[in-house]
Scaffold this active site. Structure first.
Site, PDB file in Angstrom:
ATOM      1  N   SER A  31       0.817  -1.214   0.000  1.00 44.32           N
ATOM      2  CA  SER A  31       0.000   0.000   0.000  1.00 44.32           C
ATOM      3  C   SER A  31       0.855   1.270   0.000  1.00 44.32           C
ATOM      4  O   SER A  31       0.448   2.277  -0.588  1.00 44.32           O
ATOM      5  CB  SER A  31      -0.947  -0.008   1.204  1.00 44.32           C
ATOM      6  OG  SER A  31      -0.200  -0.097   2.400  1.00 44.32           O
ATOM      7  N   THR A  32       2.032   1.245   0.608  1.00 48.34           N
ATOM      8  CA  THR A  32       2.859   2.466   0.631  1.00 48.34           C
ATOM      9  C   THR A  32       3.250   2.862  -0.798  1.00 48.34           C
ATOM     10  O   THR A  32       3.168   4.027  -1.180  1.00 48.34           O
ATOM     11  CB  THR A  32       4.139   2.243   1.484  1.00 48.34           C
ATOM     12  OG1 THR A  32       3.746   1.725   2.753  1.00 48.34           O
ATOM     13  CG2 THR A  32       4.921   3.518   1.658  1.00 48.34           C
ATOM     14  N   GLU A 110      10.779  -8.963  -4.871  1.00 48.01           N
ATOM     15  CA  GLU A 110      11.387  -7.736  -4.339  1.00 48.01           C
ATOM     16  C   GLU A 110      12.858  -7.968  -4.004  1.00 48.01           C
ATOM     17  O   GLU A 110      13.691  -7.076  -4.187  1.00 48.01           O
ATOM     18  CB  GLU A 110      10.638  -7.273  -3.075  1.00 48.01           C
ATOM     19  CG  GLU A 110       9.261  -6.705  -3.392  1.00 48.01           C
ATOM     20  CD  GLU A 110       8.396  -6.492  -2.162  1.00 48.01           C
ATOM     21  OE1 GLU A 110       7.502  -5.627  -2.223  1.00 48.01           O
ATOM     22  OE2 GLU A 110       8.569  -7.195  -1.152  1.00 48.01           O
TER      23      GLU A 110
HETATM   24  C1  5RP Z   1       5.352  -6.694   0.136  1.00 42.10           C
HETATM   25  C2  5RP Z   1       6.120  -5.929   1.142  1.00 42.10           C
HETATM   26  C3  5RP Z   1       5.628  -4.581   1.528  1.00 42.10           C
HETATM   27  O1  5RP Z   1       6.603  -3.634   1.235  1.00 42.10           O
HETATM   28  C4  5RP Z   1       5.343  -4.569   3.006  1.00 42.10           C
HETATM   29  O2  5RP Z   1       4.467  -5.636   3.334  1.00 42.10           O
HETATM   30  C5  5RP Z   1       4.728  -3.245   3.454  1.00 42.10           C
HETATM   31  O3  5RP Z   1       3.451  -3.122   2.892  1.00 42.10           O
HETATM   32  P1  5RP Z   1       2.549  -1.836   3.107  1.00 42.10           P
HETATM   33  O4  5RP Z   1       3.176  -0.716   2.369  1.00 42.10           O
HETATM   34  O5  5RP Z   1       1.198  -2.241   2.563  1.00 42.10           O
HETATM   35  O6  5RP Z   1       2.486  -1.556   4.599  1.00 42.10           O
HETATM   36  O7  5RP Z   1       7.151  -6.354   1.632  1.00 42.10           O
HETATM   37  O8  5RP Z   1       5.968  -7.939  -0.120  1.00 42.10           O
END
Ligand code: 5RP
Length: 238
Positions: A31-32, A110
């Site tokens: 989401s970020t 990632e």
């Molecule tokens: C996905 C990730 C995301 O960066 C992590 O879970 C943070 O997510 P969000 O921005 O929704 O808090 O590692 O694999």
């Protein structure tokens, strides 16, 4: 009090300084990136990034979002290296900048993306910054579904913790990643450092990757109620 979104957007604005015309940019997932970084980037850099940059997405979520926004994409197979990857995390340790990633289930892609990136920049809000990642924190581990049960059994036996196969919402049964695998969430056992657990997990046949990101993060922008905190890993050339 600042909202989570506004903290993440302030941190995103700082990360924009790493995007230069002509660069290939890796995009993390979650989401970020989808709701803070991409909108801020489009607001501030607009047509410039659309015309002058290529982006490498780390999941279908970000691929679809980026396509909707008109960004030009390349796959991981099409690039030799990436200039910078912008991502987020679930937890980041303040001193070491070791991150736990994988809440969104895209950590395998990632990690490959960050391994071919000159720099990995994380954007987080202050709730994700910790002094030390504590025993019991969940560490995601990606495993193909064909041997999830023996791997789960071995992890429980050798680590002495109870682990769980991640299940999702919007579908019954296990979460299946974009790459067709399942995820086991392993609580960090008492007496293990993150490095020890990571080394152990990488020796278990069937484990593809873990959500422990050590010595990979160049810089973290932390959105706080008092402005954006910048944390840099020692010895990294940015
Ligand atoms: C996905 C990730 C995301 O960066 C992590 O879970 C943070 O997510 P969000 O921005 O929704 O808090 O590692 O694999």
């Amino acid at each position: 009090m600042s909202s989570l979104l506004s903290l993440r957007k302030s941190a995103s604005r700082k990360a924009l300084s790493y995007i230069k015309p002509g660069m290939i940019i890796g995009l993390g997932s979650g989401s970020t990136i989808a709701e803070s970084f991409l909108p801020v980037m489009l607001e501030e850099a607009g047509s410039d990034v659309v015309e002058k940059n290529f982006f490498v997405p780390s999941s279908r979520q970000i691929e679809f979002r980026a396509l909707e926004l008109g960004l030009r994409l390349l796959s991981l197979n099409q690039v030799e290296k990436v200039d910078v990857t912008i991502d987020s995390a679930d937890l980041v340790e303040k001193e070491s900048l070791t991150a736990i990633k994988g809440g969104g289930g895209a950590f395998l892609m990632e990690k490959v993306l960050s391994s071919i990136s000159d720099n990995l920049i994380l954007i987080i809000d202050e709730n994700k910054l910790v002094e030390k990642i504590q025993p019991g924190s969940l560490i995601p581990v990606e495993v193909p579904p064909d041997f999830i049960i023996p791997v789960k059994r071995r992890l429980e036996k050798e680590l002495g913790v109870s682990v769980r196969i991640r299940t999702g919402s919007g579908k019954v049964g296990p979460v299946i990643t974009d790459l067709g695998n399942a995820i086991i969430d392993v609580p960090l056992p008492e007496g293990y450092s993150l490095g020890q657990l990571d080394s152990f997990l990488h020796r278990v046949p069937g484990v593809l990757e873990t959500g422990i990101f050590r010595d990979l993060v160049s810089k973290v922008y932390v959105g706080t109620g008092n402005g954006v905190l910048e944390l840099e890993r020692r010895g990294v050339m940015l």
